[in-house]
Design a protein around this motif. Structure first.
Motif, PDB file in Angstrom:
ATOM      1  N   ILE A  21     -38.168 -73.788 -31.280  1.00  0.00           N
ATOM      2  CA  ILE A  21     -36.975 -72.984 -31.569  1.00  0.00           C
ATOM      3  C   ILE A  21     -37.401 -71.535 -31.781  1.00  0.00           C
ATOM      4  O   ILE A  21     -38.238 -71.249 -32.641  1.00  0.00           O
ATOM      5  CB  ILE A  21     -36.247 -73.530 -32.816  1.00  0.00           C
ATOM      6  N   ASP A  22     -36.815 -70.641 -31.003  1.00  0.00           N
ATOM      7  CA  ASP A  22     -37.210 -69.231 -31.089  1.00  0.00           C
ATOM      8  C   ASP A  22     -36.084 -68.297 -31.512  1.00  0.00           C
ATOM      9  O   ASP A  22     -36.346 -67.163 -31.922  1.00  0.00           O
ATOM     10  CB  ASP A  22     -37.770 -68.760 -29.742  1.00  0.00           C
ATOM     11  N   ASP A  23     -34.826 -68.729 -31.377  1.00  0.00           N
ATOM     12  CA  ASP A  23     -33.706 -67.904 -31.818  1.00  0.00           C
ATOM     13  C   ASP A  23     -32.553 -68.807 -32.239  1.00  0.00           C
ATOM     14  O   ASP A  23     -32.627 -70.036 -32.112  1.00  0.00           O
ATOM     15  CB  ASP A  23     -33.265 -66.926 -30.722  1.00  0.00           C
ATOM     16  N   LEU A  24     -31.492 -68.213 -32.763  1.00  0.00           N
ATOM     17  CA  LEU A  24     -30.389 -68.997 -33.304  1.00  0.00           C
ATOM     18  C   LEU A  24     -29.749 -69.903 -32.255  1.00  0.00           C
ATOM     19  O   LEU A  24     -29.365 -71.037 -32.562  1.00  0.00           O
ATOM     20  CB  LEU A  24     -29.324 -68.064 -33.900  1.00  0.00           C
ATOM     21  N   GLU A  25     -29.624 -69.440 -31.025  1.00  0.00           N
ATOM     22  CA  GLU A  25     -28.974 -70.254 -29.999  1.00  0.00           C
ATOM     23  C   GLU A  25     -29.755 -71.528 -29.706  1.00  0.00           C
ATOM     24  O   GLU A  25     -29.185 -72.521 -29.243  1.00  0.00           O
ATOM     25  CB  GLU A  25     -28.760 -69.432 -28.729  1.00  0.00           C
ATOM     26  N   ASP A  26     -31.048 -71.522 -30.006  1.00  0.00           N
ATOM     27  CA  ASP A  26     -31.865 -72.725 -29.821  1.00  0.00           C
ATOM     28  C   ASP A  26     -31.542 -73.824 -30.829  1.00  0.00           C
ATOM     29  O   ASP A  26     -32.040 -74.949 -30.707  1.00  0.00           O
ATOM     30  CB  ASP A  26     -33.361 -72.384 -29.915  1.00  0.00           C
ATOM     31  N   LEU A  27     -30.716 -73.495 -31.848  1.00  0.00           N
ATOM     32  CA  LEU A  27     -30.343 -74.501 -32.843  1.00  0.00           C
ATOM     33  C   LEU A  27     -29.311 -75.485 -32.303  1.00  0.00           C
ATOM     34  O   LEU A  27     -29.023 -76.501 -32.955  1.00  0.00           O
ATOM     35  CB  LEU A  27     -29.788 -73.825 -34.098  1.00  0.00           C
ATOM     36  N   ALA A  28     -28.747 -75.220 -31.144  1.00  0.00           N
ATOM     37  CA  ALA A  28     -27.736 -76.111 -30.563  1.00  0.00           C
ATOM     38  C   ALA A  28     -28.296 -77.528 -30.438  1.00  0.00           C
ATOM     39  O   ALA A  28     -29.388 -77.746 -29.903  1.00  0.00           O
ATOM     40  CB  ALA A  28     -27.300 -75.592 -29.201  1.00  0.00           C
ATOM     41  N   GLY A  29     -27.526 -78.485 -30.978  1.00  0.00           N
ATOM     42  CA  GLY A  29     -27.923 -79.884 -30.925  1.00  0.00           C
ATOM     43  C   GLY A  29     -28.957 -80.287 -31.954  1.00  0.00           C
ATOM     44  O   GLY A  29     -29.397 -81.445 -31.977  1.00  0.00           O
ATOM     45  N   LYS A  30     -29.340 -79.352 -32.838  1.00  0.00           N
ATOM     46  CA  LYS A  30     -30.387 -79.630 -33.818  1.00  0.00           C
ATOM     47  C   LYS A  30     -29.799 -80.070 -35.162  1.00  0.00           C
ATOM     48  O   LYS A  30     -28.597 -80.050 -35.387  1.00  0.00           O
ATOM     49  CB  LYS A  30     -31.269 -78.398 -34.017  1.00  0.00           C
ATOM     50  N   ARG A  31     -30.713 -80.458 -36.045  1.00  0.00           N
ATOM     51  CA  ARG A  31     -30.366 -80.883 -37.407  1.00  0.00           C
ATOM     52  C   ARG A  31     -30.826 -79.771 -38.351  1.00  0.00           C
ATOM     53  O   ARG A  31     -32.034 -79.561 -38.538  1.00  0.00           O
ATOM     54  CB  ARG A  31     -31.072 -82.192 -37.721  1.00  0.00           C
ATOM     55  N   VAL A  32     -29.858 -79.068 -38.958  1.00  0.00           N
ATOM     56  CA  VAL A  32     -30.170 -77.879 -39.745  1.00  0.00           C
ATOM     57  C   VAL A  32     -29.776 -78.103 -41.202  1.00  0.00           C
ATOM     58  O   VAL A  32     -28.661 -78.531 -41.498  1.00  0.00           O
ATOM     59  CB  VAL A  32     -29.446 -76.641 -39.178  1.00  0.00           C
ATOM     60  N   ALA A  33     -30.690 -77.784 -42.117  1.00  0.00           N
ATOM     61  CA  ALA A  33     -30.445 -77.969 -43.551  1.00  0.00           C
ATOM     62  C   ALA A  33     -29.744 -76.759 -44.134  1.00  0.00           C
ATOM     63  O   ALA A  33     -30.294 -75.649 -44.123  1.00  0.00           O
ATOM     64  CB  ALA A  33     -31.759 -78.213 -44.280  1.00  0.00           C
ATOM     65  N   HIS A  34     -28.520 -76.946 -44.614  1.00  0.00           N
ATOM     66  CA  HIS A  34     -27.882 -75.975 -45.490  1.00  0.00           C
ATOM     67  C   HIS A  34     -28.141 -76.466 -46.911  1.00  0.00           C
ATOM     68  O   HIS A  34     -28.462 -77.637 -47.129  1.00  0.00           O
ATOM     69  CB  HIS A  34     -26.389 -75.902 -45.219  1.00  0.00           C
ATOM     70  N   THR A  35     -28.026 -75.582 -47.898  1.00  0.00           N
ATOM     71  CA  THR A  35     -28.385 -75.990 -49.262  1.00  0.00           C
ATOM     72  C   THR A  35     -27.251 -76.709 -49.970  1.00  0.00           C
ATOM     73  O   THR A  35     -27.339 -77.890 -50.284  1.00  0.00           O
ATOM     74  CB  THR A  35     -28.841 -74.779 -50.090  1.00  0.00           C
ATOM     75  N   SER A  36     -26.144 -76.006 -50.248  1.00  0.00           N
ATOM     76  CA  SER A  36     -24.976 -76.606 -50.901  1.00  0.00           C
ATOM     77  C   SER A  36     -23.750 -75.806 -50.488  1.00  0.00           C
ATOM     78  O   SER A  36     -23.868 -74.645 -50.088  1.00  0.00           O
ATOM     79  CB  SER A  36     -25.128 -76.596 -52.431  1.00  0.00           C
ATOM     80  N   PRO A  37     -22.557 -76.394 -50.572  1.00  0.00           N
ATOM     81  CA  PRO A  37     -21.359 -75.704 -50.089  1.00  0.00           C
ATOM     82  C   PRO A  37     -21.095 -74.343 -50.711  1.00  0.00           C
ATOM     83  O   PRO A  37     -20.554 -73.467 -50.042  1.00  0.00           O
ATOM     84  CB  PRO A  37     -20.235 -76.708 -50.416  1.00  0.00           C
ATOM     85  N   THR A  38     -21.473 -74.135 -51.998  1.00  0.00           N
ATOM     86  CA  THR A  38     -21.168 -72.861 -52.655  1.00  0.00           C
ATOM     87  C   THR A  38     -22.255 -71.808 -52.480  1.00  0.00           C
ATOM     88  O   THR A  38     -22.071 -70.657 -52.864  1.00  0.00           O
ATOM     89  CB  THR A  38     -20.925 -73.063 -54.166  1.00  0.00           C
ATOM     90  N   SER A  39     -23.398 -72.183 -51.903  1.00  0.00           N
ATOM     91  CA  SER A  39     -24.512 -71.240 -51.749  1.00  0.00           C
ATOM     92  C   SER A  39     -24.163 -70.152 -50.745  1.00  0.00           C
ATOM     93  O   SER A  39     -23.624 -70.422 -49.671  1.00  0.00           O
ATOM     94  CB  SER A  39     -25.762 -71.991 -51.286  1.00  0.00           C
ATOM     95  N   ASN A  40     -24.500 -68.904 -51.079  1.00  0.00           N
ATOM     96  CA  ASN A  40     -24.238 -67.807 -50.163  1.00  0.00           C
ATOM     97  C   ASN A  40     -25.168 -67.869 -48.951  1.00  0.00           C
ATOM     98  O   ASN A  40     -24.743 -68.149 -47.838  1.00  0.00           O
ATOM     99  CB  ASN A  40     -24.397 -66.465 -50.878  1.00  0.00           C
ATOM    100  N   SER A  41     -26.455 -67.627 -49.165  1.00  0.00           N
ATOM    101  CA  SER A  41     -27.377 -67.601 -48.037  1.00  0.00           C
ATOM    102  C   SER A  41     -27.617 -68.980 -47.452  1.00  0.00           C
ATOM    103  O   SER A  41     -27.937 -69.110 -46.263  1.00  0.00           O
ATOM    104  CB  SER A  41     -28.713 -66.981 -48.461  1.00  0.00           C
ATOM    105  N   GLY A  42     -27.467 -70.009 -48.275  1.00  0.00           N
ATOM    106  CA  GLY A  42     -27.747 -71.362 -47.812  1.00  0.00           C
ATOM    107  C   GLY A  42     -26.597 -72.044 -47.109  1.00  0.00           C
ATOM    108  O   GLY A  42     -26.777 -73.133 -46.543  1.00  0.00           O
ATOM    109  N   ASN A  43     -25.395 -71.432 -47.112  1.00  0.00           N
ATOM    110  CA  ASN A  43     -24.274 -72.076 -46.432  1.00  0.00           C
ATOM    111  C   ASN A  43     -23.172 -71.112 -46.002  1.00  0.00           C
ATOM    112  O   ASN A  43     -22.809 -71.044 -44.825  1.00  0.00           O
ATOM    113  CB  ASN A  43     -23.662 -73.168 -47.323  1.00  0.00           C
ATOM    114  N   LEU A  44     -22.614 -70.352 -46.948  1.00  0.00           N
ATOM    115  CA  LEU A  44     -21.427 -69.557 -46.637  1.00  0.00           C
ATOM    116  C   LEU A  44     -21.724 -68.408 -45.674  1.00  0.00           C
ATOM    117  O   LEU A  44     -20.948 -68.150 -44.739  1.00  0.00           O
ATOM    118  CB  LEU A  44     -20.802 -69.032 -47.930  1.00  0.00           C
ATOM    119  N   ALA A  45     -22.822 -67.695 -45.905  1.00  0.00           N
ATOM    120  CA  ALA A  45     -23.165 -66.593 -44.999  1.00  0.00           C
ATOM    121  C   ALA A  45     -23.448 -67.092 -43.583  1.00  0.00           C
ATOM    122  O   ALA A  45     -22.963 -66.500 -42.608  1.00  0.00           O
ATOM    123  CB  ALA A  45     -24.345 -65.795 -45.554  1.00  0.00           C
TER     124      ALA A  45
END
Length: 333
Positions: free
Chosen positions: A166-190
């Motif tokens: 994975i080299d850029d954001l578009e490469d995340l298509a079809g991947k499994r990505v960890a967000h932190t929690s629903p209320t987290s700014n950098s970990g989810n909302l941003a």
């Protein structure tokens, strides 16, 4: 005087410190009346329009406790942070002439609820949960950590394993990505607010898995349990400094401009004389040579802030995610 710590293995005992106080005791006459409040809960008023809860008009409702309870934002290893914060706790005790108890919180919702119910007096709330604390708990942000030149903040960084392909954001298509929690700014909302304009939509283009914390997200990327993770730069920098992962195992594929970092707050109903002492303690604390200064590298002091100005970008991101400052939304984390 020595701080009286609450054992970290019994975090709920800390929350129970004043749990016998009924909620009705903190519902003031002013909150029951019709008053300007914006997004604030019905418990609070905002007559001056600065977006935070006013101090109760009735002086009999001002809280002036002999023992202050202080909490830092939820972290992976609360025991470590209890020791790290001890130099500041000692300083806070000296300036306020009160006992101070460090409370190791386990979740953002528990921390907000503790201040809402009058059991928590001073707290560091993470960036994303800060508006929930302001609106649901009457928290008043007044400081954050910064440098001598007034700079502060952290960035959203997206990490992946060096061998992920994975080299850029578009490469995340079809991947499994960890967000932190629903209320987290950098970990989810941003990410949810910013990524669509960059060609990738969370939950549509990639699978979102909530890890529970920035620490767990990073460790999951290192272990290749997750293909990538958006995290807060300040957290992963501290993890690297403690040797919790090998920096050569991961790489950054995206980074934002700076966001405000953890806000430091006092409860809106504290006696003004006590608030003055609390602010004095924060702004006079010298990080040099302390465990706190070692942990938060590049930080020299606490600097004054105000919620209306410094959290504007965060509120914009949350509005883009249709966030509502309710207890139900907070408990989704």
């Amino acid at each position: 005087m020595k701080a009286h710590k609450i054992p970290n293995k019994h975090p709920l005992a800390a929350l129970a410190l004043s749990s016998l106080l009924p909620l009705a005791m903190i519902v003031s006459a002013q909150a029951q009346a019709d008053c300007p409040r914006g997004d604030l809960d019905d418990l609070y008023c905002d007559e001056d329009g600065n977006m935070v809860a006013d101090r109760p008009a009735d002086e009999s409702e001002w809280d002036n406790p002999d023992t202050l309870v202080f909490a830092y934002t939820p972290v992976e290893d609360p025991a470590i942070y209890s020791d790290i914060w001890q130099p500041f706790i000692d300083h806070l005790e000296e300036v306020t002439e009160r006992d101070v108890r460090f409370f190791a919180v386990q979740s953002n919702s528990a921390q907000v609820e503790a201040m809402r119910s009058g059991r928590l007096h001073i707290a560091g709330f993470s960036t994303g949960p800060t508006p929930f604390a302001v609106n649901l708990a009457g928290a008043v942000p007044f400081a954050l950590m910064g440098s001598d030149d007034g700079q502060f903040g952290y960035t959203l960084q997206v990490y992946t394993h060096v061998e992920s392909g994975i080299d850029d954001l578009e490469d995340l298509a079809g991947k499994r990505v960890a967000h932190t929690s629903p209320t987290s700014n950098s970990g989810n909302l941003a990410p949810r607010a910013l990524f669509p304009d960059l060609g990738i939509v969370p939950d549509e283009d990639y699978e979102v898995v909530y890890s529970g914390s920035h620490d767990q997200s990073m460790l999951g990327v290192v272990a290749r349990d997750y293909d990538a993770a958006p995290v807060a730069s300040e957290v992963v920098e501290r993890m690297a400094a403690r040797g919790l992962y090998d920096e050569d195992d991961v790489k950054i594929i995206y980074e934002t401009d700076a966001f405000p970092t953890t806000s430091y707050n006092y409860a809106h109903n504290l006696h003004p004389d006590l608030v003055e002492k609390i602010e004095e303690a924060f702004f006079s604390f010298d990080f040099t040579g302390t465990a706190l200064g070692d942990e938060f590298e590049g930080v020299d002091k606490f600097i004054p802030i105000n919620y209306e100005e410094h959290w504007e970008m965060i509120r914009t991101i949350q509005a883009a995610n249709d966030v509502r400052y309710t207890r139900e939304d907070l408990e989704q984390e």
